[in-house]
Design an enzyme around this catalytic site. Structure first.
Site, PDB file in Angstrom:
ATOM      1  N   ASP A   1      30.887  87.748  52.504  1.00  0.00           N
ATOM      2  CA  ASP A   1      30.582  87.424  53.903  1.00  0.00           C
ATOM      3  C   ASP A   1      29.525  88.378  54.479  1.00  0.00           C
ATOM      4  O   ASP A   1      28.879  88.067  55.475  1.00  0.00           O
ATOM      5  CB  ASP A   1      31.835  87.490  54.778  1.00  0.00           C
TER       6      ASP A   1
ATOM      7  N   ARG B   1      41.415  91.997  51.768  1.00  0.00           N
ATOM      8  CA  ARG B   1      41.111  90.648  51.325  1.00  0.00           C
ATOM      9  C   ARG B   1      41.281  90.454  49.815  1.00  0.00           C
ATOM     10  O   ARG B   1      41.769  89.417  49.370  1.00  0.00           O
ATOM     11  CB  ARG B   1      39.669  90.320  51.743  1.00  0.00           C
TER      12      ARG B   1
ATOM     13  N   GLU C   1      39.339  86.460  71.169  1.00  0.00           N
ATOM     14  CA  GLU C   1      40.138  87.659  70.859  1.00  0.00           C
ATOM     15  C   GLU C   1      40.421  88.525  72.074  1.00  0.00           C
ATOM     16  O   GLU C   1      41.438  89.217  72.119  1.00  0.00           O
ATOM     17  CB  GLU C   1      39.424  88.496  69.793  1.00  0.00           C
TER      18      GLU C   1
ATOM     19  N   ARG D   1      46.595  91.055  52.568  1.00  0.00           N
ATOM     20  CA  ARG D   1      46.775  90.078  53.658  1.00  0.00           C
ATOM     21  C   ARG D   1      47.875  89.074  53.306  1.00  0.00           C
ATOM     22  O   ARG D   1      48.668  88.695  54.156  1.00  0.00           O
ATOM     23  CB  ARG D   1      45.458  89.374  53.978  1.00  0.00           C
TER      24      ARG D   1
ATOM     25  N   HIS E   1      40.194  91.719  56.312  1.00  0.00           N
ATOM     26  CA  HIS E   1      38.736  91.778  56.198  1.00  0.00           C
ATOM     27  C   HIS E   1      38.205  93.138  56.638  1.00  0.00           C
ATOM     28  O   HIS E   1      37.502  93.274  57.639  1.00  0.00           O
ATOM     29  CB  HIS E   1      38.074  90.630  56.977  1.00  0.00           C
TER      30      HIS E   1
ATOM     31  N   PHE F   1      36.720  91.521  64.478  1.00  0.00           N
ATOM     32  CA  PHE F   1      37.045  90.837  65.734  1.00  0.00           C
ATOM     33  C   PHE F   1      38.104  91.611  66.524  1.00  0.00           C
ATOM     34  O   PHE F   1      38.193  91.461  67.746  1.00  0.00           O
ATOM     35  CB  PHE F   1      37.481  89.401  65.465  1.00  0.00           C
TER      36      PHE F   1
END
Lengths: 282, 327
Positions: free
Chosen positions: B127, B177, B69, B21, B119, B94
């Site tokens: 998470d 990530r 989104e 990222r 992610h 998302f």
């Protein structure tokens, strides 16, 4: 008959004819928005070759009216209108950029055309291009959460080049809006989202024209025109009847009756009933 | 497939490079002058997707959409209709939230929109399952006309960004990530739709993408110590998949292991298997999550628990080899 009244009559006749030939489609919402779309032809829409103005039909199921508009503007052959919803046709059951390149956004899933119009308005501002982006929304469409994501965004970016028109005919697929999911008060909702709001009779050309003047003069806010309309407008047996939302088959005798109620002459009726499309453009 | 197009690369695994990222965000900045015709959309996760670099360096081409989104995805299609390339950036889960907007507004209008998601997979870590996209490759791969890419290290990420800038049409790309392991050296080349042979081999072929590529290299080293010659292919483009490379290694090794930080349903493994089933059926084993959600934990712990690490690739390789030999 003044020019816009004539254009609106043609949009209604051609919409009904193409849905008749398709043996399915959504007549109610095509008839309710015909006067609004007739006015937009005066802005060189639905496809302005100069690239200045843009139109996105977010309520994609009303595309028979969009295709009728395009034929009248000579960007689509009249003969194509008999191919609506049929295999290998330019004219898909909902607007498609891929098959119909003058269409500005692929729509048919409610809420998405509105956001595409917002993105286009942002893009034009980013590129310092002038012109207006007009998008037509259904009232039932306003139940989509995406609409309110977009409403927040357009106001945040002060998109004064964007005008959303709500074809507020009070009916949706199954029933009255208020029996499905109440929308009141539409005015208050858009006001809370910080839009410039103009409420009109969507069948009155003077009110439509005045609303556009107000939109064009408004700075730093997007405009929404809440156009009160009658679903099925112009065909007595379709007016205000949810069953004519679609997707319905129009019987031959219903087709002829609708043509006559919409003001078709004997000659026009005979052409339509002969499975042809009278070629009348501007 | 000519032998010249097989580029054997000496893997030099160095830990703790930029995460994919970060590499993505920096690449956007690097190419911002040379390619002046692209903009970047964000949904309040710029710090997580790496595009904060672009936001601070090129603010006039950065557009904030808030946590919304669906609107962002359709708006990207509208913005792109002006002739501008749009990078839509968010977390992978998302992006899949707005899958129908990607399908209709973007793909069904063939808009030049690049959806780039961080992610991805169990690599998300603490998470937990809500943020661990294990279905994104499958979902985006099934959309007509959608190119799907998952680079393996930070250098390849930069090359992939430039390739996307020169590509027309809708695309979905994974970043990642965790700090990435360096796999490629300068001089590495990247072409959409062309897989890379990292290690050549004759007994079996491991086809991997993203975070699984370095684990596949590690597995091939373990296998080599046991006298098994395993080829490793970095299949960075999941769609269109490099069928000529699969054909070549089908003929050469006759069995496969696929490895991805993704469900075994619908992703890289499925793409490889679909092609092989149609052309030259042979034994194939799948490394990936097996129809389950992830959970909280460190990425390496999760990879171990969900059987994505090198020793599990080695076991799968032996199974594939045994099946081949018993044919």
């Amino acid at each position: 008959m003044n020019n816009l009244t004539f254009v609106a009559r043609q949009i209604r006749l051609l919409s009904i004819a193409s849905i008749f030939h398709a043996e399915s489609g959504h007549p109610g919402g095509a008839l309710s928005c015909a006067d609004l779309l007739a006015f937009l032809t005066s802005k060189n829409l639905p496809f302005d070759k100069s690239g200045e103005n843009h139109f996105i039909l977010s309520k994609g199921h009303s595309c028979p009216a969009l295709y009728a508009m395009a034929a009248i503007q000579k960007i689509l052959p009249f003969s194509a209108l008999t191919t609506l919803r049929k295999i290998n046709s330019l004219l898909q059951g909902h607007p498609s950029v891929i098959t119909t390149p003058w269409v500005e956004a692929s729509t048919g899933s409610l809420g998405q055309g509105f956001s595409a119009a917002i993105g286009l308005a942002m893009g034009k501002k980013h590129l310092n291009k002038k012109g207006s982006i007009i998008t037509l929304l259904g009232d039932g469409e306003l139940q989509e959460g995406q609409i309110w994501e977009g409403a927040m965004c357009a106001a945040h970016y002060k998109l004064d080049n964007l005008c959303a028109i709500v074809d507020y005919n009070k009916l949706q697929s199954d029933d009255n809006n208020e029996n499905i999911m109440g929308l009141n008060s539409l005015f208050d909702k858009w006001q809370a989202f910080n839009w410039n709001i103009i409420e009109i009779n969507g069948h009155d050309f003077n009110e439509i024209q005045d609303a556009f003047h107000m939109f064009e003069k408004t700075r730093n806010k997007p405009t929404v025109i809440i156009a009160n309309t009658v679903k099925g407008k112009g065909v007595s047996f379709m007016e205000n009847i949810p069953a004519w939302h679609g997707s319905v088959k129009i019987k031959k005798e219903e087709f002829e009756l609708a043509l006559r109620e919409l003001g078709a002459s004997d000659l026009e009726v005979s052409i339509f009933m002969n499975n042809e499309i009278p070629e009348v453009s501007l | 497939m000519t032998s010249q197009s097989i580029i054997a690369i000496t893997p030099s695994l160095v830990m703790n490079g930029d995460s994919l990222r970060e590499a993505f965000g920096k690449a956007l900045v690097k190419f911002s002058d040379q390619y002046s015709n692209f903009v970047v959309f964000d949904a309040d996760v710029a710090g997580g997707t790496g595009v904060h670099h672009f936001r601070s360096k090129v603010p006039s081409r950065f557009f904030q959409f808030g946590i919304a989104e669906q609107n962002m995805m359709s708006a990207a299609a509208g913005f792109a209709s002006t002739g501008t390339t749009v990078f839509v950036t968010t977390f992978a889960v998302f992006a899949t939230r707005a899958i129908e907007q990607a399908r209709l507004s973007i793909a069904y209008a063939n808009r030049n929109v690049k959806i780039v998601a961080s992610h991805t997979g169990l690599d998300v870590g603490p998470d937990g399952a809500s943020a661990q996209a294990l279905e994104d490759l499958a979902m985006f791969r099934s959309i007509p006309g959608m190119t799907v890419i998952s680079p393996a290290d930070s250098l390849e990420m930069e090359l992939a960004v430039e390739a996307l800038l020169n590509h027309h049409g809708p695309a979905y790309m994974r970043t990642g990530r965790s700090p990435s392991k360096k796999i490629f050296d300068l001089g590495h080349s990247f072409k959409i739709g062309k897989g890379h042979v990292i290690v050549d081999g004759t007994d079996l072929t491991i086809i991997a993408c993203g975070a699984e590529v370095h684990r596949a290299i590690e597995a091939s080293k373990i296998l080599a110590t046991q006298g098994i010659s395993a080829a490793v292919i970095n299949m960075h483009t999941i769609k269109p998949i490099d069928v000529s490379l699969i054909n070549h290694y089908s003929k050469k090794t006759g069995c496969f292991v696929t490895a991805e930080d993704h469900s075994i349903i619908g992703g890289l493994g499925s793409a490889v298997a679909e092609w092989l089933a149609k052309t030259k059926p042979c034994p194939i084993e799948f490394i990936g999550t097996n129809d389950c959600f992830g959970e909280s934990g460190e990425p390496d712990q999760l990879a171990e628990k969900y059987l994505l690490t090198a020793p599990h690739i080695v076991s799968a390789a032996k199974n594939a080899l045994q099946r081949k030999n018993s044919l």
